[in-house]
Every structure is written in C-alpha cells, then in structure tokens.
Design an enzyme around this catalytic site. Structure first.
Site, PDB file in Angstrom:
ATOM      1  N   LYS A   1       0.814  -1.217   0.000  1.00 39.72           N
ATOM      2  CA  LYS A   1       0.000   0.000   0.000  1.00 39.72           C
ATOM      3  C   LYS A   1       0.849   1.269   0.000  1.00 39.72           C
ATOM      4  O   LYS A   1       0.499   2.259  -0.642  1.00 39.72           O
ATOM      5  CB  LYS A   1      -0.963   0.003   1.177  1.00 39.72           C
ATOM      6  CG  LYS A   1      -0.319   0.173   2.546  1.00 39.72           C
ATOM      7  CD  LYS A   1      -1.361   0.182   3.651  1.00 39.72           C
ATOM      8  CE  LYS A   1      -0.725   0.260   5.030  1.00 39.72           C
ATOM      9  NZ  LYS A   1       0.000   1.494   5.272  1.00 39.72           N
ATOM     10  N   THR A   2       1.983   1.245   0.723  1.00 40.10           N
ATOM     11  CA  THR A   2       2.834   2.443   0.766  1.00 40.10           C
ATOM     12  C   THR A   2       3.365   2.768  -0.616  1.00 40.10           C
ATOM     13  O   THR A   2       3.439   3.934  -1.018  1.00 40.10           O
ATOM     14  CB  THR A   2       3.999   2.244   1.756  1.00 40.10           C
ATOM     15  OG1 THR A   2       3.477   1.868   3.029  1.00 40.10           O
ATOM     16  CG2 THR A   2       4.802   3.523   1.905  1.00 40.10           C
TER      17      THR A   2
ATOM     18  N   ASP B   1      -3.786   7.410   4.539  1.00 43.88           N
ATOM     19  CA  ASP B   1      -3.320   6.055   4.833  1.00 43.88           C
ATOM     20  C   ASP B   1      -3.998   5.540   6.114  1.00 43.88           C
ATOM     21  O   ASP B   1      -4.438   6.333   6.950  1.00 43.88           O
ATOM     22  CB  ASP B   1      -1.797   6.081   5.011  1.00 43.88           C
ATOM     23  CG  ASP B   1      -1.177   4.693   4.990  1.00 43.88           C
ATOM     24  OD1 ASP B   1      -1.877   3.719   4.633  1.00 43.88           O
ATOM     25  OD2 ASP B   1       0.012   4.570   5.330  1.00 43.88           O
ATOM     26  N   GLU B   2      -4.046   4.233   6.276  1.00 47.09           N
ATOM     27  CA  GLU B   2      -4.595   3.589   7.493  1.00 47.09           C
ATOM     28  C   GLU B   2      -5.976   4.135   7.827  1.00 47.09           C
ATOM     29  O   GLU B   2      -6.275   4.487   8.975  1.00 47.09           O
ATOM     30  CB  GLU B   2      -3.639   3.797   8.691  1.00 47.09           C
ATOM     31  CG  GLU B   2      -2.208   3.337   8.451  1.00 47.09           C
ATOM     32  CD  GLU B   2      -2.052   1.813   8.498  1.00 47.09           C
ATOM     33  OE1 GLU B   2      -3.071   1.103   8.527  1.00 47.09           O
ATOM     34  OE2 GLU B   2      -0.910   1.343   8.484  1.00 47.09           O
TER      35      GLU B   2
ATOM     36  N   GLN C   1      -7.422  -4.954   9.888  1.00 49.24           N
ATOM     37  CA  GLN C   1      -6.340  -4.479  10.752  1.00 49.24           C
ATOM     38  C   GLN C   1      -6.769  -3.294  11.617  1.00 49.24           C
ATOM     39  O   GLN C   1      -5.940  -2.504  12.065  1.00 49.24           O
ATOM     40  CB  GLN C   1      -5.111  -4.100   9.916  1.00 49.24           C
ATOM     41  CG  GLN C   1      -4.487  -5.279   9.193  1.00 49.24           C
ATOM     42  CD  GLN C   1      -3.182  -4.903   8.509  1.00 49.24           C
ATOM     43  OE1 GLN C   1      -2.146  -4.697   9.140  1.00 49.24           O
ATOM     44  NE2 GLN C   1      -3.228  -4.807   7.195  1.00 49.24           N
TER      45      GLN C   1
ATOM     46  N   ARG D   1       2.740 -10.258  10.530  1.00 54.75           N
ATOM     47  CA  ARG D   1       4.050  -9.585  10.643  1.00 54.75           C
ATOM     48  C   ARG D   1       5.160 -10.516  10.146  1.00 54.75           C
ATOM     49  O   ARG D   1       6.245 -10.056   9.808  1.00 54.75           O
ATOM     50  CB  ARG D   1       4.374  -9.214  12.095  1.00 54.75           C
ATOM     51  CG  ARG D   1       3.477  -8.213  12.807  1.00 54.75           C
ATOM     52  CD  ARG D   1       3.144  -7.003  12.000  1.00 54.75           C
ATOM     53  NE  ARG D   1       1.918  -7.211  11.247  1.00 54.75           N
ATOM     54  CZ  ARG D   1       1.535  -6.486  10.206  1.00 54.75           C
ATOM     55  NH1 ARG D   1       2.312  -5.529   9.752  1.00 54.75           N
ATOM     56  NH2 ARG D   1       0.404  -6.731   9.568  1.00 54.75           N
TER      57      ARG D   1
END
Length: 664
Positions: A30-31, A210-211, A241, A592
């Site tokens: 996504k980044t 973002d997020e 998330q 993770r």
C-alpha cells in the site's frame, strides 16, 4: 512509472474519476501505491506538488513516504504536504489562529501536560478516576462533542462533563490546545466558515489518507470537509487491521464511505509480498471468523514455507526459556541476523521474562514502546523554556521553567503570584510585571521573578532573529543547566541526561537550518514530534514489541507469545463481548511474519503470588490444521469457561464503577 506493479495497484494509482477506497491487505504494497500515486499526480497529471496532501498516522510513516516520493520526483517532493493528522491540524491552526480565538504562538500540550492539569483540577480524586475522566473527555472530543453537547449517561459522566467545561476554560486561559483539539478545532471552523473551507479546498486538489480504518469520527469529518463535493481523495485501509477502537478509531468509517459516496470506487489489493502461503493461510483462517465489511483473501507466490509451530509451555518461565533457546538455535542454523527476529505480545508487562532470558544469553534486543525521548525529564525541562518563549501565557511551561534549575522561586512565591494573576485575569508571566505586585510579594522574591521575566523576554527577542541552535546554546549556558545536572545527581546519570540534551539541541539546530525556521517557529512543533523515530532500524538486535506497536512492521521470523484466553483475546474484551478486535490483533501478529512463525502459550502462569491455570487461545484452533503442535494439543475453552469469566468480569466492572462514584 516503475515496473513491477500488479494490475490492481496500477488501477489504484491511475484512478482519478472520483472518490477511491483502496482495500489494502497486510503486506500488499500500500505504501508503494500511495507513493506512486503522488508521483503520477505530479509527473503525468501535471498537478503542482503543493496541491497534493497525504496523511499518515505516525511521524515515521510520514518521513518514509517523503523519502520515497523524493526518489520518484526529486526536489519537488519537498513541496508535497505529507504529515500526520495532528501535524496537519497544527499547521491549519497556525494559519487560522485568529479565527479560532488563538494567538499565533499558542502552545500544544502533550499527554503528560494534560494529565497534570487534570490532576490539579481533581486534587483529591483517585488516580483511576482522574484517568477515566481524561479518557472520557478525549473520546468526547474525538466524537466532536463539546462540553455543551454531552448528554451524560449517568452520574459518572455528569461529573466528567463538569470537569470538561473547566478543562476547556483552563486551556483557553493558557492559550493552549491538546492533541484532540488539533483535529476538533479545524473541523469546527471548517463547518462554520465557508470562506475558510473554500480556501483550504482550493489548496488541496487531491488528498490521500493512509490507514483509514484507524480514523476516528473527527478525523473522518476533517477529510470530508477538506475534500468537499469534489471528493478527490484516495483512502487506503484494511478493515481486518482495525485495532484501535480503545482510542476512538471507528472501523465503521470504512462502511460509511460507501453510503456517503455512491460513486465510491473500491479496489482490493490481495497479493501479499511479505509472507509465505502457509502463514497467509493461517491468517485468512483466523480472520474469516469475523463478520466482513468487504470480502478479500490474501495470497502469495512466495511458496508454502516453514511449518507454523505452536508450543504448549509448562509455565511462563518455561515459555521464555523455550522462545530464546529456539530463537538462538534458529539463528545459528540459518546464519541470520538478530534483527530478523521479533518477540510479540499483547501487553508490555509480558516482556520482562523474555528480557531476562535475552540478557542471560547476551542476546542484543531493543524494546519498542519504551519511554519516548520527549518524555525524559531533561528534555521536558528544555522544552518548557521553548514553549514559554513562544507563548508567555503557557502557565505549565512557566512553572517548570521558573523552577528548573532552582533559582530561589519556590512554591510560596508561585502561589502568591498565582493569586495575583487570578485577581487580574492574566497569566503568571504577565503578572510578574503587573503594577502593585510589590504589595503582594516580598521584594527579594519579586526581584527574582522579574529577573527571570526579563531573561525570558530577552531570549524571546533573540529567538525571532538568530539561528535556533545558537539561541538554545546560549539559553542553556545562561541558566547553568549542565552544572545543575551534575550538582543534583550522580555523575553517570548527569552525563547521560546532558548527552540527551546535547542530542536534542543538535537535532533542533539542524531542523531549524533545514526548514529555515527560527526557534519560536520550531518551539510550536516540538510537541508533535517523537524522537523514537530517530532509532537506527539497522541495529542488529531482536525486537520486543506489543502487537499494537508492531503494526506496520515486518520480520523474517516471529515469536507470538502468551496466546491464551484472557491475554489474547484479552479478558476485558471477552467480558465486553468484543472479541472481534482481538481477533484482528491476532491477524496483525500473524501477518508480521515473512518466513517463519512460532506461537506459544502456557498451561500455568504466575499472577502476583498465585499460579493460575491457563487455556490456549481460541485463535489457535481458528488457524486451521496446517500447524505443528509441540508439548500438548490445546482444547478450545468451553462455553462454561467463557460464561464464568464473563460473570467474574461483570463483578469487577461493578466494583470499579462503585469506586469511581466515590466523591473526590
């Protein structure tokens, strides 16, 4: 545009026909999508960099995004507005200070400043009550409720609402805002002043957030007000998330987007570039037990991968020994680095035994979520002077600066000054120079106060005209801070604290040169910066972190520990019937891991002086069959277990409410 993007990523970057929601699964790049979209807007669409705004949730993420954009568009990246929500709010308030009743040099109070204010207002109250009231007021602000908008549900909330009104009056007197105000006040101004709203919308041609699943109601409203009817935005998030409901985040913001914007385009990023198929299979298996806003399923082309191991340990001491021994053996076998490994847990208190074992085996480690650089007393001492230079009405900063180092201004003098300031309806600093004060404060103490006031005024004058580093250096020499440290504590402690101060001065000096800001301009942004971002990520050490702190990170090998009923899911979540967020936390922990995942739980655990029986978390059973059990195969907790736990929880909650109702 760089090669190697998959079709959904490419579509997300190029889509500009209306509002866009990018559902970005863990490890789906996504980044990179946000970075490439910024480059696309500037390079191929011809948009001016200053008209592009990107919002992230941490300073670290903002810095990384700036670095990535710089690699794509060069020097023009410096004109792109990439910041956290709070930094954007601070910039807004600096530009619109007069319209919201603030002077340009207003102060931003951090968590410890506001905690001190609440403690002062509730002098005799129990600490748990003070904390509860502070959190309740924060949640009200995040929900865009002022003191006059609150409808108390009970006597507890009615008391908190009264404190809220007093707290707001105090902030206004100090010409200060807290972190929640940095979002709430811009929203309130944008809603009531169409001219201000129009001006900001002409600045922001495209907004990237973002997020998005971590936004609260206030942040969501800010995004909508800044984009207006044109709705030129790209929201990137993952409902799986969403793990911050306890601090006001509302996953319903994702659901509401579709209702608020009928033209909303939804693009799913489901290819994971981080983990093996086996790890993703376990993650998908766990999260499918939650109701879904949007169906998505992560997949990977990184191969099946190592078996996922679940270890049933005898007790918590055995768990720590097993984890560290397994970790060391694995590193030896693979010839890897310590930084490839992470030990993740639900709460900070779980770290202690693992730290002991790591130290015993001389394994280097770093602890995430430890004390922030800015929480250190020596840094707070220096920052109090900066805040006072920028805003003489900042009474908390005045009190700390006037008494550190000690200069003969004690509690009695400050109390008399406080009474004098209160009668005149002015701040403590202004009261120093008030006519007639010599009748209220003895001459020797008044001379010390006015000497201090004159010094602050001289430094404030210099702070507007001279380089930040030089002014700060001279200020520290003038107050004799280094000598005071060495006089008031042992040499080793003093050396460490002075080294921190020197690091801070050097960093602030460089920031002033880089951003062409004087000390007064820098002082206002200090409260928004976390120096935790400065840590060298390449240090070769095992990472210990809570699951909340680990979000957004990735490690080749992960040990997920203490995965038991009552810990993960947490007891309070079970009692409240809110296991869904805990399941998302488990999902975050699993995803993770890149190459290997080890999970451990204890059959017995020490709690205080007692040894209590424990049961494996229900989430282990939900991971499916493709896992390797060691020690014992866990059985899922029974309905009776859960009912008993909920009943016990209700009893604890009732006793806690009774405690809070006790009058202060």
């Amino acid at each position: 545009m760089q090669q190697g993007l998959n079709p959904p990523q490419r579509e997300a970057i190029r889509y500009l026909d209306g509002p866009l929601l990018v559902l970005a699964g863990a490890g789906s790049g996504k980044t990179r999508v946000i970075t490439e979209k910024i480059a696309y807007l500037i390079g191929e669409c011809g948009m001016q960099p200053a008209h592009v705004t990107a919002i992230t949730f941490t300073n670290k993420a903002a810095r990384e995004m700036k670095e990535r954009v710089a690699k794509r568009v060069g020097e023009r990246a410096g004109e792109v507005n990439i910041s956290t929500f709070h930094a954007l709010g601070a910039k807004f308030l600096r530009m619109e200070a007069q319209a919201v009743g603030l002077k340009p040099g207003f102060s931003i109070l951090d968590a410890s400043d506001t905690a001190a204010l609440f403690q002062e207002m509730l002098k005799d109250a129990d600490k748990s009550r003070v904390k509860w009231i502070q959190q309740r007021i924060s949640l009200w602000k995040n929900a865009l409720l002022g003191p006059e908008d609150v409808s108390p549900a009970d006597d507890l909330e009615a008391g908190a609402a009264r404190v809220y009104a007093e707290y707001e009056r105090t902030l206004k007197a100090y010409q200060a805002v807290d972190f929640d105000d940095l979002i709430m006040k811009p929203v309130q101004l944008l809603e009531r002043d169409e001219e201000v709203a129009r001006r900001w919308r002409t600045r922001i041609w495209h907004l990237l957030v973002d997020e998005y699943q971590d936004t609260n109601r206030c942040q969501n409203r800010l995004m909508r007000l800044l984009t207006g009817e044109r709705a030129a935005f790209t929201a990137v998030g993952d409902d799986d998330q969403s793990i911050y409901a306890w601090r006001g985040a509302d996953v319903d913001n994702l659901r509401q987007l579709a209702a608020d914007y009928p033209r909303l385009k939804v693009i799913k990023l489901e290819q994971n570039y981080r983990s093996t198929t086996r790890i993703l299979k376990a993650a998908n298996s766990v999260i499918r037990h939650n109701p879904k806003l949007f169906e998505k399923r992560l997949w990977s082309d990184k191969g099946h991968g190592d078996p996922i191991r679940v270890m049933a340990c005898r007790d918590d001491q055995h768990e720590a020994e097993w984890v560290v021994t397994r970790l060391m053996a694995h590193k030896f076998e693979t010839r890897g680095h310590w930084r490839d490994y992470a030990i993740l847990y639900r709460g900070n208190h779980q770290a202690r035994l693992f730290e002991q074992q790591l130290r015993a085996h001389k394994v280097p480690y770093v602890l995430s979520g430890g004390q922030s650089f800015f929480d250190r007393s020596e840094i707070k001492d220096v920052v109090s002077y900066l805040r006072l230079l920028a805003n003489p009405d900042d009474d908390p900063a005045f009190i700390r600066a006037a008494t550190t180092p000690k200069r003969g201004i004690g509690g009695t003098t400050l109390e008399a000054l406080g009474h004098a300031a209160g009668r005149r309806h002015i701040g403590l600093f202004a009261a120093i120079f008030a006519p007639g004060l010599e009748l209220e404060i003895k001459a020797p103490q008044l001379a010390l106060l006015r000497e201090f006031g004159g010094f602050v005024n001289r430094m404030a004058w210099r702070a507007q005209k001279e380089p930040a580093g030089q002014v700060l250096d001279d200020l520290l020499k003038a107050i004799g801070y280094e000598a005071w440290l060495f006089e008031s504590m042992d040499a080793r402690d003093a050396e460490a604290r002075w080294a921190n101060v020197r690091e801070f001065v050097g960093w602030l000096s460089a920031k002033g040169e880089e951003e062409k800001k004087n000390l007064l301009e820098l002082a206002q942004t200090v409260a928004l910066i976390t120096m935790l971002d400065k840590r060298d990520e390449n240090v070769d050490a095992v990472q210990l972190a809570t699951l909340h702190a680990a979000k957004g990170l990735e490690f080749r090998h992960v040990f997920l520990v203490g995965v038991e009923e009552g810990s993960l899911p947490h007891r309070e979540s079970i009692e409240a019937g809110n296991v869904e967020e805990e399941r998302r936390l488990m999902y975050v922990g699993i995803t993770r891991a890149q190459m290997s995942l080890n999970i451990s739980w204890c059959m017995r655990r020490k709690q205080g002086k007692e040894i209590v029986e424990r049961a494996a978390s229900r989430f282990i059973a939900e991971m499916g069959d493709d896992i390797k059990h060691e020690g014992a195969v866990p059985s899922a907790p029974t309905f009776a277990d859960k009912a008993a736990e909920k009943a016990a929880g209700n009893a604890r909650l009732a006793s806690f409410k009774a405690l809070l109702k006790q009058s202060p």
